[in-house]
Design a protein around this motif. Structure first.
Motif, PDB file in Angstrom:
ATOM      1  N   ALA A 295       0.878  -1.180   0.000  1.00 31.15           N
ATOM      2  CA  ALA A 295       0.000   0.000   0.000  1.00 31.15           C
ATOM      3  C   ALA A 295       0.910   1.223   0.000  1.00 31.15           C
ATOM      4  CB  ALA A 295      -0.910   0.015   1.229  1.00 31.15           C
ATOM      5  N   HIS A 296       0.481   2.307  -0.596  1.00 32.22           N
ATOM      6  CA  HIS A 296       1.319   3.511  -0.567  1.00 32.22           C
ATOM      7  C   HIS A 296       0.913   4.406   0.596  1.00 32.22           C
ATOM      8  CE1 HIS A 296      -1.359   6.774  -2.226  1.00 32.22           C
ATOM      9  NE2 HIS A 296      -1.981   5.780  -2.833  1.00 32.22           N
ATOM     10  N   TRP A 297       1.936   4.964   1.266  1.00 29.71           N
ATOM     11  CA  TRP A 297       1.675   5.782   2.446  1.00 29.71           C
ATOM     12  C   TRP A 297       1.553   7.269   2.129  1.00 29.71           C
ATOM     13  CZ3 TRP A 297       5.131   9.622   2.989  1.00 29.71           C
ATOM     14  CH2 TRP A 297       6.455   9.434   2.573  1.00 29.71           C
ATOM     15  N   ASP A 298       2.011   7.697   0.958  1.00 29.87           N
ATOM     16  CA  ASP A 298       2.106   9.129   0.668  1.00 29.87           C
ATOM     17  C   ASP A 298       0.800   9.713   0.149  1.00 29.87           C
ATOM     18  OD1 ASP A 298       2.601   9.504  -2.714  1.00 29.87           O
ATOM     19  OD2 ASP A 298       2.728   7.519  -1.828  1.00 29.87           O
ATOM     20  N   HIS A 299       0.653  11.015   0.322  1.00 30.52           N
ATOM     21  CA  HIS A 299      -0.377  11.767  -0.390  1.00 30.52           C
ATOM     22  C   HIS A 299       0.229  13.096  -0.855  1.00 30.52           C
ATOM     23  CE1 HIS A 299      -4.341  12.030  -1.961  1.00 30.52           C
ATOM     24  NE2 HIS A 299      -4.603  13.168  -1.349  1.00 30.52           N
ATOM     25  N   LEU A 300      -0.552  14.131  -1.001  1.00 26.73           N
ATOM     26  CA  LEU A 300      -0.099  15.344  -1.678  1.00 26.73           C
ATOM     27  C   LEU A 300       0.460  16.412  -0.757  1.00 26.73           C
ATOM     28  CD1 LEU A 300      -2.962  15.737  -4.318  1.00 26.73           C
ATOM     29  CD2 LEU A 300      -0.842  14.444  -4.489  1.00 26.73           C
ATOM     30  N   GLY A 301       0.436  16.179   0.556  1.00 25.25           N
ATOM     31  CA  GLY A 301       1.011  17.158   1.467  1.00 25.25           C
ATOM     32  C   GLY A 301       0.166  18.416   1.596  1.00 25.25           C
ATOM     33  N   ILE A 302       0.836  19.545   1.677  1.00 23.35           N
ATOM     34  CA  ILE A 302       0.166  20.839   1.762  1.00 23.35           C
ATOM     35  C   ILE A 302       0.213  21.484   0.387  1.00 23.35           C
ATOM     36  CG2 ILE A 302       0.269  23.147   2.785  1.00 23.35           C
ATOM     37  CD1 ILE A 302       1.417  21.840   5.299  1.00 23.35           C
ATOM     38  N   GLY A 303      -0.948  21.952  -0.092  1.00 25.40           N
ATOM     39  CA  GLY A 303      -1.029  22.483  -1.445  1.00 25.40           C
ATOM     40  C   GLY A 303      -1.921  23.700  -1.536  1.00 25.40           C
ATOM     41  N   PRO A 304      -2.385  24.014  -2.744  1.00 22.20           N
ATOM     42  CA  PRO A 304      -3.239  25.199  -2.929  1.00 22.20           C
ATOM     43  C   PRO A 304      -4.490  25.138  -2.058  1.00 22.20           C
ATOM     44  CG  PRO A 304      -2.508  24.338  -5.047  1.00 22.20           C
ATOM     45  CD  PRO A 304      -2.104  23.333  -4.019  1.00 22.20           C
ATOM     46  N   GLU A 305      -4.865  26.274  -1.511  1.00 23.39           N
ATOM     47  CA  GLU A 305      -6.012  26.350  -0.609  1.00 23.39           C
ATOM     48  C   GLU A 305      -7.329  26.135  -1.363  1.00 23.39           C
ATOM     49  OE1 GLU A 305      -7.976  29.987   1.781  1.00 23.39           O
ATOM     50  OE2 GLU A 305      -5.945  29.454   2.450  1.00 23.39           O
ATOM     51  N   VAL A 306      -8.172  25.303  -0.784  1.00 17.72           N
ATOM     52  CA  VAL A 306      -9.516  25.074  -1.313  1.00 17.72           C
ATOM     53  C   VAL A 306     -10.488  25.197  -0.145  1.00 17.72           C
ATOM     54  CG1 VAL A 306     -11.077  23.472  -2.485  1.00 17.72           C
ATOM     55  CG2 VAL A 306      -8.629  23.478  -3.076  1.00 17.72           C
ATOM     56  N   ASN A 307     -11.392  26.161  -0.232  1.00 21.39           N
ATOM     57  CA  ASN A 307     -12.367  26.400   0.848  1.00 21.39           C
ATOM     58  C   ASN A 307     -11.684  26.545   2.205  1.00 21.39           C
ATOM     59  OD1 ASN A 307     -14.553  26.208  -0.977  1.00 21.39           O
ATOM     60  ND2 ASN A 307     -14.568  23.980  -0.786  1.00 21.39           N
ATOM     61  N   GLY A 308     -10.576  27.287   2.225  1.00 20.22           N
ATOM     62  CA  GLY A 308      -9.880  27.578   3.467  1.00 20.22           C
ATOM     63  C   GLY A 308      -8.995  26.462   3.996  1.00 20.22           C
ATOM     64  N   ASP A 309      -8.800  25.390   3.226  1.00 18.65           N
ATOM     65  CA  ASP A 309      -8.038  24.219   3.686  1.00 18.65           C
ATOM     66  C   ASP A 309      -6.887  23.959   2.720  1.00 18.65           C
ATOM     67  OD1 ASP A 309      -7.140  21.901   4.841  1.00 18.65           O
ATOM     68  OD2 ASP A 309      -9.043  20.816   4.693  1.00 18.65           O
ATOM     69  N   ARG A 310      -5.673  23.805   3.277  1.00 20.45           N
ATOM     70  CA  ARG A 310      -4.494  23.536   2.440  1.00 20.45           C
ATOM     71  C   ARG A 310      -3.899  22.154   2.679  1.00 20.45           C
ATOM     72  NH1 ARG A 310       0.089  27.153   3.171  1.00 20.45           N
ATOM     73  NH2 ARG A 310       0.730  26.262   1.177  1.00 20.45           N
ATOM     74  N   VAL A 311      -4.466  21.395   3.623  1.00 23.95           N
ATOM     75  CA  VAL A 311      -3.930  20.070   3.936  1.00 23.95           C
ATOM     76  C   VAL A 311      -4.671  19.018   3.120  1.00 23.95           C
ATOM     77  CG1 VAL A 311      -3.507  18.351   5.721  1.00 23.95           C
ATOM     78  CG2 VAL A 311      -3.278  20.784   6.254  1.00 23.95           C
ATOM     79  N   TYR A 312      -3.932  18.322   2.279  1.00 21.59           N
ATOM     80  CA  TYR A 312      -4.506  17.262   1.438  1.00 21.59           C
ATOM     81  C   TYR A 312      -4.326  15.945   2.201  1.00 21.59           C
ATOM     82  CZ  TYR A 312      -4.903  20.604  -2.395  1.00 21.59           C
ATOM     83  OH  TYR A 312      -5.258  21.682  -3.179  1.00 21.59           O
ATOM     84  N   ASN A 313      -5.295  15.642   3.085  1.00 26.76           N
ATOM     85  CA  ASN A 313      -5.130  14.582   4.082  1.00 26.76           C
ATOM     86  C   ASN A 313      -5.013  13.186   3.492  1.00 26.76           C
ATOM     87  OD1 ASN A 313      -6.977  16.893   5.172  1.00 26.76           O
ATOM     88  ND2 ASN A 313      -5.944  16.068   6.968  1.00 26.76           N
ATOM     89  N   GLY A 314      -5.676  12.920   2.371  1.00 23.85           N
ATOM     90  CA  GLY A 314      -5.588  11.583   1.773  1.00 23.85           C
ATOM     91  C   GLY A 314      -6.126  10.499   2.681  1.00 23.85           C
ATOM     92  N   ALA A 315      -7.331  10.682   3.184  1.00 26.92           N
ATOM     93  CA  ALA A 315      -7.921   9.687   4.086  1.00 26.92           C
ATOM     94  C   ALA A 315      -8.301   8.422   3.322  1.00 26.92           C
ATOM     95  CB  ALA A 315      -9.134  10.278   4.793  1.00 26.92           C
ATOM     96  N   VAL A 316      -9.135   8.571   2.295  1.00 25.96           N
ATOM     97  CA  VAL A 316      -9.444   7.427   1.435  1.00 25.96           C
ATOM     98  C   VAL A 316      -8.194   7.002   0.675  1.00 25.96           C
ATOM     99  CG1 VAL A 316     -10.722   6.739  -0.639  1.00 25.96           C
ATOM    100  CG2 VAL A 316     -11.913   7.877   1.239  1.00 25.96           C
ATOM    101  N   ASP A 317      -7.473   7.974   0.147  1.00 25.48           N
ATOM    102  CA  ASP A 317      -6.315   7.752  -0.731  1.00 25.48           C
ATOM    103  C   ASP A 317      -5.033   8.236  -0.041  1.00 25.48           C
ATOM    104  OD1 ASP A 317      -4.693   7.336  -2.941  1.00 25.48           O
ATOM    105  OD2 ASP A 317      -5.412   9.099  -4.018  1.00 25.48           O
ATOM    106  N   ASN A 318      -4.314   7.452   0.778  1.00 22.60           N
ATOM    107  CA  ASN A 318      -4.531   6.037   0.957  1.00 22.60           C
ATOM    108  C   ASN A 318      -4.261   5.659   2.411  1.00 22.60           C
ATOM    109  OD1 ASN A 318      -5.000   3.279   0.282  1.00 22.60           O
ATOM    110  ND2 ASN A 318      -2.827   2.959  -0.054  1.00 22.60           N
ATOM    111  N   ALA A 319      -4.793   6.483   3.328  1.00 21.41           N
ATOM    112  CA  ALA A 319      -4.719   6.073   4.731  1.00 21.41           C
ATOM    113  C   ALA A 319      -5.481   4.767   4.935  1.00 21.41           C
ATOM    114  CB  ALA A 319      -5.280   7.172   5.625  1.00 21.41           C
ATOM    115  N   TYR A 470     -11.369  13.546  -4.783  1.00 16.30           N
ATOM    116  CA  TYR A 470     -10.129  12.913  -5.226  1.00 16.30           C
ATOM    117  C   TYR A 470      -9.036  13.966  -5.381  1.00 16.30           C
ATOM    118  CZ  TYR A 470      -6.902  10.343  -8.304  1.00 16.30           C
ATOM    119  OH  TYR A 470      -5.795   9.758  -8.870  1.00 16.30           O
ATOM    120  N   HIS A 471      -7.930  13.783  -4.663  1.00 14.72           N
ATOM    121  CA  HIS A 471      -6.803  14.715  -4.676  1.00 14.72           C
ATOM    122  C   HIS A 471      -7.223  16.131  -4.278  1.00 14.72           C
ATOM    123  CE1 HIS A 471      -3.683  12.253  -7.195  1.00 14.72           C
ATOM    124  NE2 HIS A 471      -4.220  11.555  -6.206  1.00 14.72           N
ATOM    125  N   GLN A 472      -8.137  16.213  -3.336  1.00 16.45           N
ATOM    126  CA  GLN A 472      -8.582  17.502  -2.799  1.00 16.45           C
ATOM    127  C   GLN A 472      -8.439  17.482  -1.274  1.00 16.45           C
ATOM    128  OE1 GLN A 472      -9.551  20.099  -4.899  1.00 16.45           O
ATOM    129  NE2 GLN A 472      -8.837  18.626  -6.438  1.00 16.45           N
TER     130      GLN A 472
END
Length: 517
Positions: A295-319, A470-472
């Motif tokens: 399984a892959h542990w990584d996701h997108l980290g901190i990125g462009p803000e969307v609706n006040g949120d910059r953390v791309y948590n990746g819960a489904v993908d792929n926690a 997805y990727h948000q």
């Protein structure tokens, strides 16, 4: 006969792992970041707690994966000029991309050539390049591949690797191109521009170039609207160009357009890592062979803000897949009598950058590939309960298929045909890195028919996740999630792996398959 038994898999234990790995504390588990280090430390600690032995470098749980991080700076510029007319593309709104030469700055001014889908596939008698000299050119193309209903021609409705954006850049580099601009459309890509924007506006972890290796100055994407404007400068229409690209007699079309770019890039050396743990087998002869769970542990980290949120948590993908991997390792380690073969539990890095971590493992295996029986991969699970079906795309191409069928009967689930073959999921997850080097490999995923839900529920949540989350940053953990489906999928994989781990002979791809070893 199947020897594997359903494991004592706990949904609440999976929940605890997912909740932590998807928390804001881990900052989206970016590669080469504090959050990524926390994630890998956590996974390694869990492996140690359950008694799985370290399988990484120098007696640790970590396999070093050296990468180069390239981040395109927001003042990057891209423009097109023809017959005295010009327009500029706007970063993020019109174009994204990365400098694969891994240099701090690069500029180019080159002719644009449209190359259809950018595919050379001799086995299908298909060549979009037709011998054209494309050295130093900017190649404009579509992702995906020629449409087909014939499974013997580009896989029929199923996307092959030729349709993936990773292949497009690789093939363009082989032809000596200076840059590539993929024209994005949602139908050809399978996802919207927001996914491209969020994925490509961050640091891109790349494998370090070999000395003298040619690479693109810009591996880029442009929006459909930007593509329309670009083709209009050449007196063409996007639909017309896509139709031309789908013809076998297609020839490269010089567009009469100069593309100019300045790609300022932040470059840094990254020391990333795969996490590897092993539970030894019980048979003196076969314990030197391995069943792999990945399984892959990584996701997108901190990125462009969307609706006040910059953390791309990746819960489904792929926690979710990581939580299942840890729980599978616990269940395997707790077996009073271990299977004959050993089991490797592998959490890989940089999947989101193009399967970098699993590709590194395939090129630098901890255990010999010719003694690797099978890779079962777990990637992105919807937390909405059990399904009546299960997806195992690619399993039918291997000699493990009868085991898979028996496992499905034992668990009273049906095997679902690939729900979205046009999306090319087989080539978008880490099992593909194993398949590419001859190891039988496939991902286990939930089906689309959920217990207690309407027949179209699974398709609706797929569309909702794909278009909105997805990727948000909104791919976040919620307390009301139902982990029963993840338990089901983990048990299914456990049964298959147990049986393969106890068989006398190593599995293989079916004779004649492209991956047959």
């Amino acid at each position: 006969m199947l020897t594997g038994q359903p494991a004592d898999i706990s949904g609440e234990r999976i929940r605890a792992h997912v909740k932590f790995l998807a928390s804001d504390l881990l900052e989206g588990r970016g590669v080469g970041t504090r959050g990524g280090d926390l994630a890998t430390d956590y996974i390694a600690t869990q492996f140690q707690l359950i008694g799985a032995k370290p399988a990484g470098d120098n007696g640790t749980y970590f396999q070093r994966v050296p990468l180069v991080g390239v981040t395109t700076q927001p003042d990057a510029t891209l423009s097109a000029e023809s017959a005295g007319k010009s327009f500029s593309f706007r970063w993020l709104d019109d174009f994204v991309g990365a400098n694969q030469q891994q240099t701090p700055d690069d500029q180019f001014d080159a002719d644009a050539v449209f190359v259809g889908h950018g595919i050379t596939a001799p086995e299908f008698h298909w060549d979009d390049f037709k011998g054209a000299d494309l050295k130093g050119k900017v190649l404009v193309l579509f992702t995906n591949e020629p449409p087909s209903e014939d499974p013997k021609f580009f896989g029929g409705p199923a996307l092959t690797y030729y349709g993936r954006w990773t292949y497009k850049y690789e093939e363009a580099a082989r032809h000596g191109a200076r840059a590539v601009l993929i024209v994005h459309t949602t139908p050809t890509a399978g996802y919207g521009w927001d996914v491209v924007r969020s994925s490509w506006s961050k640091e891109d972890p790349e494998v370090k170039l070999a000395p003298g290796q040619h690479a693109l100055s810009l591996a880029g994407w442009i929006t459909q609207d930007a593509g329309e404007r670009l083709f209009a400068m050449a007196g063409k229409h996007l639909d017309e160009m896509l139709a031309a690209a789908n013809r076998p007699d297609f020839h490269p079309i010089p567009l009469g357009i100069r593309i100019r770019a300045n790609v300022p890039t932040k470059v840094r050396q990254i020391e990333s890592r795969n996490v590897a743990a092993v539970v030894p087998g019980s048979d003196e002869e076969l314990k030197s062979q391995y069943v792999v769970f990945s399984a892959h542990w990584d996701h997108l980290g901190i990125g462009p803000e969307v609706n006040g949120d910059r953390v791309y948590n990746g819960a489904v993908d792929n926690a979710t897949g990581c939580g299942m991997l840890i729980e599978l390792a616990r269940a395997w380690a707790d077996l009073p009598r271990k299977p004959r073969r050993s089991a490797l539990f592998l959490a890989v890095t940089a999947e989101e950058a193009g399967l970098r971590g699993s590709e590194f493992y395939a090129a630098h295996p901890i255990f010999p590939l010719n003694k690797t029986a099978l890779d079962l991969n777990f990637d992105a699970f919807y937390p909405f309960g059990r399904t009546k079906d299960i997806a195992v795309t690619g399993a039918d191409r291997t000699t493990v298929w009868p085991v898979v069928e028996q496992a499905a009967r034992r668990m009273n689930v049906t095997i679902q045909p690939e729900a979205h073959p046009e999306q090319g999921h087989y080539f978008r997850s880490d099992h593909f890195s194993f398949a590419h080097v001859g190891v039988p490999a496939f991902s286990i995923s939930l089906g689309s028919h959920f217990y207690g839900k309407p027949a179209d529920y699974g398709e609706k949540i797929f569309e909702e996740f794909n278009t909105k989350h997805y990727h948000q940053p909104s791919d976040e953990y919620h307390e009301d999630w139902d982990f029963a489906g993840m338990v089901e999928a983990a048990q299914f994989g456990f049964i298959i792996a147990m049986d393969v781990a106890n068989q006398q002979n190593l599995p293989d791809w079916r004779p004649g398959d492209a991956f047959h070893r």
